[in-house]
Scaffold this motif. Sequence first.
Motif, PDB file in Angstrom:
ATOM      1  N   THR A 154      63.509  -0.423  38.914  1.00  0.00           N
ATOM      2  CA  THR A 154      62.171  -0.531  38.325  1.00  0.00           C
ATOM      3  C   THR A 154      61.746   0.791  37.694  1.00  0.00           C
ATOM      4  O   THR A 154      60.862   0.822  36.835  1.00  0.00           O
ATOM      5  CB  THR A 154      61.115  -0.908  39.378  1.00  0.00           C
ATOM      6  N   ARG A 202      64.642  -7.976  42.399  1.00  0.00           N
ATOM      7  CA  ARG A 202      64.384  -7.497  41.042  1.00  0.00           C
ATOM      8  C   ARG A 202      63.330  -8.361  40.355  1.00  0.00           C
ATOM      9  O   ARG A 202      62.425  -7.845  39.703  1.00  0.00           O
ATOM     10  CB  ARG A 202      65.678  -7.499  40.225  1.00  0.00           C
ATOM     11  N   GLN A 203      63.445  -9.677  40.515  1.00  0.00           N
ATOM     12  CA  GLN A 203      62.467 -10.584  39.921  1.00  0.00           C
ATOM     13  C   GLN A 203      61.079 -10.359  40.526  1.00  0.00           C
ATOM     14  O   GLN A 203      60.076 -10.308  39.808  1.00  0.00           O
ATOM     15  CB  GLN A 203      62.915 -12.034  40.144  1.00  0.00           C
ATOM     16  N   ALA A 206      59.592  -6.949  39.337  1.00  0.00           N
ATOM     17  CA  ALA A 206      59.125  -7.021  37.957  1.00  0.00           C
ATOM     18  C   ALA A 206      57.790  -7.743  37.873  1.00  0.00           C
ATOM     19  O   ALA A 206      56.882  -7.331  37.131  1.00  0.00           O
ATOM     20  CB  ALA A 206      60.170  -7.732  37.091  1.00  0.00           C
ATOM     21  N   GLY A 210      54.252  -6.114  36.686  1.00  0.00           N
ATOM     22  CA  GLY A 210      53.494  -6.758  35.620  1.00  0.00           C
ATOM     23  C   GLY A 210      52.056  -7.008  36.017  1.00  0.00           C
ATOM     24  O   GLY A 210      51.129  -6.846  35.213  1.00  0.00           O
TER      25      GLY A 210
END
Length: 220
Positions: A154, A202-203, A206, A210
């Motif tokens: 990230t 990771r998803q 993110a 966001g």
Amino acid sequence: MNRLTLDPPWLCLDLGVEMPVLSWAVNRPGLAHARHILWREVRNADLPVDLDVGGWLGRELAARGAQNTVCFLTSCRIAAHTQATATADGVTAHAVATVGLSNAESVGSRLPPATHGWGTINIAVQLDCSLTEAARLEVLSIATQARTVAVMETGLRLATGIATGTGTDCIAVAAPAGALRYAGLHTGVGEAVGRAVHQAVRQGAAAWLGTQTAREVQHG
């Protein structure tokens, strides 16, 4: 392989049958036998400094008749959970994660507690192969590696260095007991676990970043 049920403030992973679960979860840490893994969403205000967290969670679980479950605590929105499945050499790993980085740390250092909240990363990994105790420990190490890589990717930088996880991360590994001895990076088990956990974290990371960006735009 499993069934995931969202019932806020709870998220429940049904393993299908009772099996060994290795974790350092708040409820039933260490090596336990369980049919379910739970997440309990909390707000920062729900956890005052002097609270007996274990006792409080025990009462919450008793009210659900779920005292024997392995249970995580998280201030992340459990509705934003992520999951990923990976297969290698006929072994399938399924990872479910809740990801928040407001409690981020860089390994080998500590930030003052007042500088962050209690966002955390909680990961459950279920395997469809049977493991020895040693292999179960090795899977836990692979899942930890995968989480760390996903967080570092990230690029989140702290005053102490690049974020590698949070101060209250927890991982649980569920798999039947058996004879499989090795589960390192050279094995199908290690590959499947690493890929599933990496993708799920990771998803989730993110999505969390966001959300923070959107909040900054809205209030900045």
